[in-house]
Design a protein around this motif. Sequence first.
Motif, short mmCIF file in Angstrom:
data_model
loop_
_atom_site.label_atom_id
_atom_site.label_comp_id
_atom_site.label_asym_id
_atom_site.label_seq_id
_atom_site.Cartn_x
_atom_site.Cartn_y
_atom_site.Cartn_z
N LEU A 122 4.01 0.47 1.85
CA LEU A 122 3.93 -0.33 3.18
C LEU A 122 3.38 -1.56 2.75
N LYS A 123 4.28 -2.61 3.45
CA LYS A 123 3.79 -4.10 2.83
C LYS A 123 3.14 -4.74 4.15
N VAL A 124 2.07 -5.55 3.78
CA VAL A 124 1.23 -6.40 4.67
C VAL A 124 1.38 -7.66 4.08
N ILE A 183 -0.81 -0.28 -4.14
CA ILE A 183 0.31 -0.12 -5.09
C ILE A 183 0.46 -1.57 -6.17
N SER A 184 0.64 -2.31 -5.31
CA SER A 184 1.11 -3.55 -6.03
C SER A 184 0.49 -4.96 -5.22
N PHE A 200 1.03 -1.32 0.11
CA PHE A 200 0.17 0.09 0.21
C PHE A 200 1.00 1.28 -0.27
N ARG A 201 0.24 2.38 -0.36
CA ARG A 201 1.00 3.59 -0.55
C ARG A 201 0.61 4.49 0.84
N ALA A 245 -6.53 4.11 9.93
CA ALA A 245 -6.09 5.07 9.16
C ALA A 245 -5.54 4.41 7.85
N LEU A 246 -5.35 3.13 7.75
CA LEU A 246 -4.64 2.36 6.35
C LEU A 246 -5.74 1.98 5.52
N ALA A 247 -6.99 1.84 6.13
CA ALA A 247 -8.03 1.06 5.55
C ALA A 247 -8.31 1.52 4.09
#
Length: 391
Positions: free
Chosen positions: A269-271, A313-314, A233-234, A306-308
């Motif tokens: 940001l990787k999850v 990005i990929s 995510f960005r 806040a990231l929902a």
Amino acid sequence: MAATQSIVIVGAGVFGLTAALELRARGWGVTVIDPGPVPTPTAASTDISKVVRMDYGADKLWTELGSVSLTGWNVWNLVDWWPDKLFHDDGFLVLSREAMQPGGFEFESFQLLTARDEKLERLDSAAVALRFPGWAAEKYPDGYFNPRGGWAESGKVIAWLAQKARREGVQVFENCAFARLLEDGSRVIGAQAKDGRAFRADLTLLATGAWTPTLLPELSDVMWATGQPVLHFRVANPAEWQAPRFPVWAADIGRTGWYGFPALADGTLKVANHGSGRRVHPDDPREVSRDDEPRFRAFLRDTFPALADAPLISTRLCLYCDTFDGNFWLDHHPQRPGLFVAAGDSGHAFKFAPVLGAIIAEAVERKQVGRMKRFDWRERKTPGGEGARAR
Ligand SMILES: Cc1cc2nc3c(=O)[nH]c(=O)nc-3n(C[C@H](O)[C@H](O)[C@H](O)COP(=O)(O)OP(=O)(O)OC[C@H]3O[C@@H](n4cnc5c(N)ncnc54)[C@H](O)[C@@H]3O)c2cc1C
């Protein structure tokens, strides 16, 4: 003086390259072949980040290996081998959605690490809210922060290992895919590539990760390829999502598998999820499934509100080579002299890069001192079921 022994290593991931460097240092003539440009884009080792931890529940061996590896990563950082620090020792945040219970990953890790005199900080929701503001702290009443731990830029580490291998005299052949073993009677005498090139050697080591049970089908009952989705995510303000306020984290991982990383400087940001994943063929298209993004967003909405809605990005489908017991497979083939298998990472081997080469080399040279019996060639007692998660 003993003649130099030769080895051809098939696969330039972290198993193959750390083994190559260690065996070269021990005087072997070493050749490595891989179809990629190295780092190979589809390799498990090739990624922007991997967690480095010593937190392994009640398992003493993994915990010890994790601790020694952490020291190794810090040594690699210290000796300026790298132009940039590729290991970020930000610590590891382990939170639980309930009070930590005996038998649980979080509780057992806390117990064992405390008994080893590691300086953990126990956390309740109030402490989480204060120190790690991105979390829905009220949902995580218990857990701890381990100042020893962090993440490594795995793809860059692989590029560096390959460079170093070449500098040390290892022959690294890229764009060179293994096709079959060369045999003389029952003895394996080397490897033949798809383009016909033959690589003869005293020992042939298959370090082909998730491709191993496809290249050596007799292993397909004890190991298999499992697809695991990774979503990037960005975030708009990376500093808000970086250590110390947002270090590498595990969110009730014992029950849910969720874990992730601080944002990179560019806001990536990787999850990811260390769960059962799905069985795949290693050459299948690398696509995450349609329900992965909604599943990840539901988790973000719940734990990092806040990231929902952060832009995606990929995505990447990365593969584990799962073994039935979650332990690596590092041993000579019992019936085929001249063949050695180094695989079965089960989704957790990269962190051990500083010690992996020596562990594999000890087994290659049949040395007892550094040998770890749990990685020996073994039988599977109970049929069926998915790979165990060594967490
Ligand atoms: C989603 C995901 C997240 C992970 N997160 C972590 C983490 O946070 N921490 C951690 O410690 N570990 C983590 N891991 C595990 C870690 O990535 C692996 O344990 C490790 O990278 C495995 O290394 P390998 O060398 O066995 O396999 P790979 O890195 O896959 O290397 C195998 C190599 O074999 C080559 N190969 C394949 N076929 C052939 C052929 N025919 N001829 C020649 N070469 C061939 C490939 O090109 C490849 O380069 C994760 C893995 C995944 C999938």
